[in-house]
Enzyme design. Structure first.
Site, PDB file in Angstrom:
ATOM      1  N   GLY A   8       7.856   6.670 -15.800  1.00  0.00           N
ATOM      2  CA  GLY A   8       7.613   5.732 -16.893  1.00  0.00           C
ATOM      3  C   GLY A   8       6.190   5.799 -17.392  1.00  0.00           C
ATOM      4  O   GLY A   8       5.933   5.802 -18.609  1.00  0.00           O
ATOM      5  N   GLY A   9       5.226   5.857 -16.471  1.00  0.00           N
ATOM      6  CA  GLY A   9       3.828   5.931 -16.875  1.00  0.00           C
ATOM      7  C   GLY A   9       3.508   7.195 -17.632  1.00  0.00           C
ATOM      8  O   GLY A   9       2.771   7.172 -18.633  1.00  0.00           O
ATOM      9  N   GLU A  25      -0.683   2.329 -13.561  1.00  0.00           N
ATOM     10  CA  GLU A  25      -0.589   2.435 -12.101  1.00  0.00           C
ATOM     11  C   GLU A  25       0.808   2.929 -11.787  1.00  0.00           C
ATOM     12  O   GLU A  25       1.795   2.317 -12.207  1.00  0.00           O
ATOM     13  CB  GLU A  25      -0.850   1.081 -11.453  1.00  0.00           C
ATOM     14  CG  GLU A  25      -0.783   1.130  -9.944  1.00  0.00           C
ATOM     15  CD  GLU A  25      -0.437  -0.199  -9.338  1.00  0.00           C
ATOM     16  OE1 GLU A  25       0.503  -0.246  -8.520  1.00  0.00           O
ATOM     17  OE2 GLU A  25      -1.087  -1.200  -9.688  1.00  0.00           O
ATOM     18  N   SER A  50       6.800   3.143 -12.448  1.00  0.00           N
ATOM     19  CA  SER A  50       7.091   4.456 -11.878  1.00  0.00           C
ATOM     20  C   SER A  50       6.223   5.536 -12.507  1.00  0.00           C
ATOM     21  O   SER A  50       5.669   5.379 -13.605  1.00  0.00           O
ATOM     22  CB  SER A  50       8.565   4.805 -12.105  1.00  0.00           C
ATOM     23  OG  SER A  50       8.820   4.988 -13.497  1.00  0.00           O
ATOM     24  N   ARG A  51       6.131   6.667 -11.802  1.00  0.00           N
ATOM     25  CA  ARG A  51       5.379   7.790 -12.349  1.00  0.00           C
ATOM     26  C   ARG A  51       6.032   8.313 -13.626  1.00  0.00           C
ATOM     27  O   ARG A  51       5.335   8.610 -14.601  1.00  0.00           O
ATOM     28  CB  ARG A  51       5.282   8.926 -11.319  1.00  0.00           C
ATOM     29  CG  ARG A  51       4.364  10.055 -11.761  1.00  0.00           C
ATOM     30  CD  ARG A  51       4.390  11.277 -10.849  1.00  0.00           C
ATOM     31  NE  ARG A  51       4.124  10.983  -9.461  1.00  0.00           N
ATOM     32  CZ  ARG A  51       3.795  11.918  -8.561  1.00  0.00           C
ATOM     33  NH1 ARG A  51       3.676  13.198  -8.937  1.00  0.00           N
ATOM     34  NH2 ARG A  51       3.590  11.585  -7.293  1.00  0.00           N
ATOM     35  N   LYS A  54       5.501  -6.500 -23.350  1.00  0.00           N
ATOM     36  CA  LYS A  54       6.893  -6.059 -23.235  1.00  0.00           C
ATOM     37  C   LYS A  54       7.417  -6.530 -21.881  1.00  0.00           C
ATOM     38  O   LYS A  54       7.006  -6.054 -20.819  1.00  0.00           O
ATOM     39  CB  LYS A  54       6.951  -4.532 -23.343  1.00  0.00           C
ATOM     40  CG  LYS A  54       8.198  -3.867 -22.790  1.00  0.00           C
ATOM     41  CD  LYS A  54       9.388  -3.995 -23.677  1.00  0.00           C
ATOM     42  CE  LYS A  54      10.560  -3.171 -23.147  1.00  0.00           C
ATOM     43  NZ  LYS A  54      11.053  -3.561 -21.812  1.00  0.00           N
ATOM     44  N   CYS A  64       2.935  -1.756  -4.093  1.00  0.00           N
ATOM     45  CA  CYS A  64       2.335  -0.467  -4.444  1.00  0.00           C
ATOM     46  C   CYS A  64       1.341   0.003  -3.397  1.00  0.00           C
ATOM     47  O   CYS A  64       0.958   1.173  -3.396  1.00  0.00           O
ATOM     48  CB  CYS A  64       1.671  -0.558  -5.816  1.00  0.00           C
ATOM     49  SG  CYS A  64       0.680  -2.044  -6.045  1.00  0.00           S
ATOM     50  N   GLU A 114       6.891   9.170  -2.903  1.00  0.00           N
ATOM     51  CA  GLU A 114       6.935   7.737  -2.630  1.00  0.00           C
ATOM     52  C   GLU A 114       8.386   7.257  -2.530  1.00  0.00           C
ATOM     53  O   GLU A 114       9.226   7.610  -3.364  1.00  0.00           O
ATOM     54  CB  GLU A 114       6.223   6.957  -3.734  1.00  0.00           C
ATOM     55  CG  GLU A 114       6.231   5.452  -3.521  1.00  0.00           C
ATOM     56  CD  GLU A 114       5.617   4.686  -4.687  1.00  0.00           C
ATOM     57  OE1 GLU A 114       5.135   3.564  -4.466  1.00  0.00           O
ATOM     58  OE2 GLU A 114       5.636   5.212  -5.818  1.00  0.00           O
TER      59      GLU A 114
END
Length: 523
Positions: A247-248, A267, A244-245, A186, A303, A394
């Site tokens: 999204g993950g 990640e 991003s957190r 994707k 990152c 972050e």
């Protein structure tokens, strides 16, 4: 090398115009849209890509190691052949420098070639043989052999900050293909042209080597719709994600709620703490200069950027802060990847500046063009940090927070209050080592990579690297997204008991025609 972009997805070896809306990349320095428009796939077209991957899996996973490795080498060569076009397009789409992007091209090709060597070596099969012991007392032992097999088709999501090394043919794709897993990729909508150029190198290599075209498909679509549908598709057996957190976690939630849950290797978030011990400050100027370079490089959009640094109170610490502040004051902002990332950076800086006990120690100058904010350095004391969880959030971009501490004895307390991290860094002298020994177990508990000296930006691609860490740095701290260990994310063990030699898979046979590494009775 001139390559005409088509604005289409690449599905089952063919250019496939999307049946949905269109999107264009944006030049972040000018916010001007770039041609061509990329058409987004609909649900039926995504299903075509996942079905093709499912069809490709039996033949691709059974390829002899030489053929699979040759394919990976061919992808690397194709990317290098298109280097000029890739770098030119990626500069327009991301604002990253030519030097940085050339480095990414080389790293991407190098990763592919590294995994090709792993495939040829056979080490990833992890073959274990317990030979039969018919005369063992009180009970005989049957012959049992174990090897690792590929999971199945893998979904990979492109990263915003690494348009090459963590995207189309980056570490997730390279390690999945090396494991024997087809990939449905994707693309990140911020750099669609770069994705197409690299994607074409993959499908050209597959065609040249007679590999089923479903081994790799590249699709353009919205994350909320197409991305989530991709994760939920029964043909997909694992997911690789960098972002991003939020999204993950959304992807992990979908994967867990499937009828058959699948692993997600995401990640997500890390502030990469740096612990400066008193002995490291005998000459603070070069240390401060290196710190500023690590914070501001690539506009801080890494990152592993050191988002927090613990510095002792006292005159030596003051000198370090003064030198770092001077470096930040003299720095000039670089164009960030997208307007939305720049806005998020501004929001994060404003939030941190509003926290009680936090002050701005230095601020750089905005760069030319749009979305190039000047770096910012903040300062607070350890008690403020320990009582305010907002200081751990972050901020993706060129900013860092200096925390002043009164005694090295308190660094273990500071580490205990940190979330999971990709990295933790120690700067110390021999005179500090007794205090470092006390801190080290804490750091092992929160970080995937611990550095003594140096700076965490810059991730070596090799056999020993770990680019992972406890949540929220990643969704699974047992593995890595960089280095050869990454291949094991897309493999699982199978044991074969009492099998005739002619029915065993090649790497588990006594004659071992693939010359795979074998552990026999533990030796």
């Amino acid at each position: 090398m001139t390559i005409t972009l088509t604005g289409t997805s690449l599905i089952n070896g063919r250019s496939t115009p999307g049946a949905g809306a269109t999107t264009r990349a944006i030049n972040p320095a000018t916010e001007e849209p770039l041609d061509p428009a990329y058409s987004l796939v609909d649900a039926a077209q995504l299903d075509e890509a996942t079905s093709a991957a499912e069809e490709a899996f039996p033949s691709y996973s059974a390829l002899p190691p030489t053929q699979r490795a040759d394919f990976l080498d061919a992808v690397a060569a194709g990317i290098e052949d298109a280097r000029e076009a890739i770098v030119d397009r990626a500069r327009s789409e991301t604002g990253l420098t030519e030097a940085r992007l050339n480095g990414e091209v080389s790293r991407t090709a190098g990763q592919l070639r590294l995994f090709a060597t792993v495939v040829r070596s056979g080490s990833h099969h992890r073959v274990r043989v317990d030979p039969a012991l018919p005369d063992r007392s009180p009970a005989p032992r049957v012959d049992i052999r174990q090897r690792m097999i590929p999971l199945g088709p893998v979904a990979v999501f492109g990263a915003s900050n690494f348009p090459l090394a963590f995207s189309t043919a980056g570490g997730d794709t390279a390690s999945a293909l090396a494991a024997g897993c087809p990939v449905v990729f994707k693309a990140h909508n911020a750099h669609p042209g770069t994705a197409e150029l690299v994607g074409r190198a993959i499908i050209d290599a597959a065609e040249a080597h007679g590999i089923h075209p479903g081994v790799f498909s590249l699709v353009y679509g919205t994350g909320a719709e197409i991305g989530q549908r991709l994760v939920a598709d029964p043909a997909i057996h694992a997911v690789g994600f960098t972002g991003s957190r939020s999204g993950g976690l959304a992807i992990a939630r979908t994967a867990f709620e499937r009828e058959t849950p699948i692993p997600v290797y995401a990640e997500m978030s890390s502030i990469n703490p740096v612990f400066v011990f008193p002995g490291a400050l005998d000459n603070p100027q070069p240390l401060a200069e290196a710190f500023v370079g690590s914070v501001t490089g690539s506009a801080g959009q890494l990152c592993t950027e050191p988002g927090i640094i613990f510095v002792p109170e006292g005159s030596a610490g003051d000198d370090f802060i003064a030198a770092a502040a001077s470096g930040i004051d003299q720095s000039v902002g670089q164009t960030m990847l997208t307007p939305s990332i720049a806005r998020s950076w501004h929001d994060g800086v404003e939030r941190l500046a509003a926290q009680n006990g936090v002050t701005i120690a230095a601020r750089g100058t905005d760069g030319e063009g749009l979305n190039a904010p000047g770096p910012v350095l903040f300062e607070a004391d350890l008690d403020t940090f320990l009582t305010n969880g907002n200081l751990q959030q972050e901020i993706f971009g060129a900013t860092s927070l200096v925390i002043r501490y009164s005694s090295p004895d308190r660094l273990a307390e500071a580490a205990a209050g940190l979330e999971g991290q990709l990295t933790a860094t120690i700067h110390a002298a021999a005179s500090d080592h007794s205090d470092v020994v006390s801190l080290l177990p804490r750091l092992e508990g929160i970080a995937g990579r611990i550095l003594y000296g140096g700076w965490p930006t810059g991730v070596e691609v090799g056999h020993a690297m770990v680019h992972g860490g406890p949540f929220p740095a990643t969704s699974d701290s047992r593995t890595t997204s960089v280095g050869t260990l990454a291949i094991e994310r897309f493999l699982r063990p199978v044991a074969y008991q009492s099998f005739p030699q002619d029915l065993l898979p090649e790497p588990a046979r006594d004659d071992n025609p693939w010359n795979a590494t074998q552990s026999i009775d533990g030796q």
